[in-house]
Design a protein around this motif. Structure first.
Motif: not given
Lengths: 405, 171
Positions: A281, A284, A287-288, B11, B79, B128, B131
């Protein structure tokens, strides 16, 4: 902000509306003075780009505060109208409400008043002098700061009055009010930021245009987009603005050397260690952020290096996203190929954004890019047609999530 | 409904792309084109008297920036499992300029720190689904669950108020 105060005082606390109006306009004017004294006054020698960014930041700040104050729980407040009701009918199709006529009358009256202030009083003369050349104006005994603060107070008070008048129509949310800035600036642009008469005319044309586009096309988004396209057109065919002579005197934002030192290597190693270590998490989220930083890097190139303020960069990213989605879903392209197509499509659109930059700079360029951004947003990204696709997609995604595989 | 079935990309590939972009921007700053852009920024009249075309330089900057924005949008969109363009709104676009300014508008590291501060929670949540917001789902009952399918059980069970069925089978 003034509108929030007004609609808090008048229907909320039972203050009589003329009193509430005076308080609201006063508060708004005080905010304007504070903005000049605390922020803009310090930026007097900064470049135009920096000033525009500072006002945008002020807008975001005041909008955010207003949101907290107005609807801390996400509730939208209703804005009832205090103007008289009633309708006038012209023929079968056309009807104009009394409130609209009153609003237009107020706009005309204020424009006339401003015109008199500008042409007939010493204050108007002093404002023009400060606008032309601050140093000389200061030499004549007019404090540029004082004049600027007075004008900020005047502008903010008027803005509050305008928003109070328009809130029953547009709704009282920060989002809807923020976007009002775009056609308003467009009208000011038509008036070249100098002429009240032309600005008023521009505003009427834009407002009526937004309403009348509905007669020509029923396609959603065009009502908002069409007047902005007209503004961009005006900007393109008009003679270029006066050459800005303040160049060289203005302080520009600092720029890095671009040398790749040991710090870059450390960052690289640390970030790839992060990829290996982080929980999914967090990864994520990181990465964003990292992907988002590509758009910010593009702003570094454009605004940092070249000094061209473009507010449409993330809108261009949206176009890239749209093309990617379209080509991957429609033609089954893999990501790298869809990305290539996205770049090929987005670069010409980016050049379209660049065209105003060849002729203007600073405030006008910011408005042109902002208009294009709203056009992109209304016609493509946030269009009800596209949004419908989104919602179907999201509900399908939610369904997929709920049904265990 | 646009289903983005064919898009993927790991990623780490995104991190590599971002790193390459950062290097490219740093290199641009040191190249002759970078110096031309700075000259245009400081004084267009003086720059054109030195034989630098402001139109060409600006066009170059806008083209490069548009291409980078397209790559960013492409990667963000990839994504998702379903197309969603809501995150590229006008407010968000103004916000990116502000974030870059806070990070440092003339600096490559500024863009990265700006993005770290400016990436909003809803970007992540949209990108996500299940996520970030369903943090529970990834460690459902002590077991790691990177696919997040446990969270779907959790959501479903909250709806039907029967927690017992959650996470029983191999998901």
């Amino acid at each position: 902000m003034g509108a929030y105060v007004f609609y808090d005082l008048w229907p909320g606390h039972g203050v009589a509306w003329p009193l509430a109006l005076i308080i609201a306009v006063g508060v708004s004017g005080a905010i304007g003075v504070a903005a000049q004294l605390l922020v803009m006054g310090r930026l007097r020698r900064a470049s135009l780009t920096t000033k525009v960014i500072a006002t945008l930041a002020l807008m975001a700040l005041i909008g955010g505060l207003g949101d907290q104050y107005l609807s801390p729980n996400g509730l939208t407040r209703t804005a009832p109208s205090f103007l008289p009701g009633g309708q006038f009918h012209f023929g079968a199709k056309l009807s104009v409400s009394l409130a609209q006529i009153v609003v237009i009358g107020i706009a005309l009256a204020i424009s006339g008043l401003l015109l008199v202030i500008q042409k007939r009083t010493r204050f108007g003369l002093a404002t023009s002098a400060v606008c032309e050349n601050q140093t000389v104006a200061a030499g004549m005994g007019w404090s540029p700061d004082l004049i600027a603060a007075a004008n900020w107070a005047l502008g903010c008070g008027l803005a509050a009055l305008a928003v109070i008048l328009i809130a029953p129509v547009s709704g009282l949310t920060v989002d809807s009010l923020d976007l009002l800035v775009v056609p308003a600036l467009g009208a000011a642009l038509i008036g070249q930021f100098e002429s009240y008469t032309l600005t008023l005319l521009g505003a009427l044309v834009i407002g009526i245009g937004e309403a009348e586009v509905g007669l020509v096309t029923t396609q959603a988004g065009w009502a908002e987009a069409a007047p902005l396209l007209v503004i961009i057109g005006v900007l393109l065919i008009r003679r270029p603005a006066k050459v800005d002579r303040s160049h060289g005197a203005a302080r520009l934002p600092a720029v890095g050397s671009g040398r790749i030192g040991p710090g870059a290597l450390v960052t690289l190693v640390v970030s790839f260690a992060l990829v290996a270590v982080l929980s999914p998490s967090w990864l994520n989220a990181f990465t964003t952020s990292v992907v988002l930083s590509i758009t910010l890097l593009s702003i570094v190139v454009l605004t940092g290096y070249a000094g061209q303020l473009s507010l449409a960069q993330f809108g261009l990213a949206g176009i890239g996203a749209f093309v990617t989605a379209w080509f991957s879903a429609g033609f089954g392209l893999p990501l790298w190929a869809a990305m290539l197509v996205a770049v090929l499509v987005t670069v010409p659109v980016g050049m379209l954004v660049a065209v105003p930059a060849f002729r203007t700079q600073g405030v006008a360029l910011a408005i042109a890019t902002l208009s294009l951004l709203v056009v992109i947003d209304d016609l493509l990204l946030n269009n009800p047609g596209t949004r419908e696709l989104d919602e179907v997609g999201q509900s399908a995604a939610a369904r997929d999530l709920r049904v265990p595989p | 409904m646009i289903r983005l079935a064919t898009l993927s990309g790991t990623r780490s590939s995104r991190w590599v792309v971002a790193a390459l972009m950062a290097l490219a921007v740093a290199n641009l700053r040191r190249s002759s084109m970078g110096r031309r852009l700075l000259a245009i920024r400081a004084n267009p009249q003086a720059a054109s008297s030195l034989g630098i075309s402001p139109v060409m330089a600006k066009a170059y900057a806008f083209a490069i920036a548009a291409a980078m924005a397209a790559v960013c949008g492409s990667l963000l969109e990839a994504q998702l499992s379903y197309a969603d363009f809501g995150l590229f709104g006008s407010q968000a676009s103004i916000q990116t300029v502000l974030s870059t300014t806070v990070g440092g508008i003339g600096f490559v590291p500024g863009a990265i720190t700006g993005a770290a501060g400016g990436a909003r929670r809803d970007h992540v949540e949209r990108a996500f689904p299940g996520g970030f917001s369903f943090e529970l789902g990834h460690h459902c009952r002590g077991r790691p669950d990177p696919a997040g399918c446990c969270s779907s059980h959790l959501t479903a069970s909250f709806r039907s108020r029967s927690v017992s069925s959650a996470c029983s089978g191999p998901c």
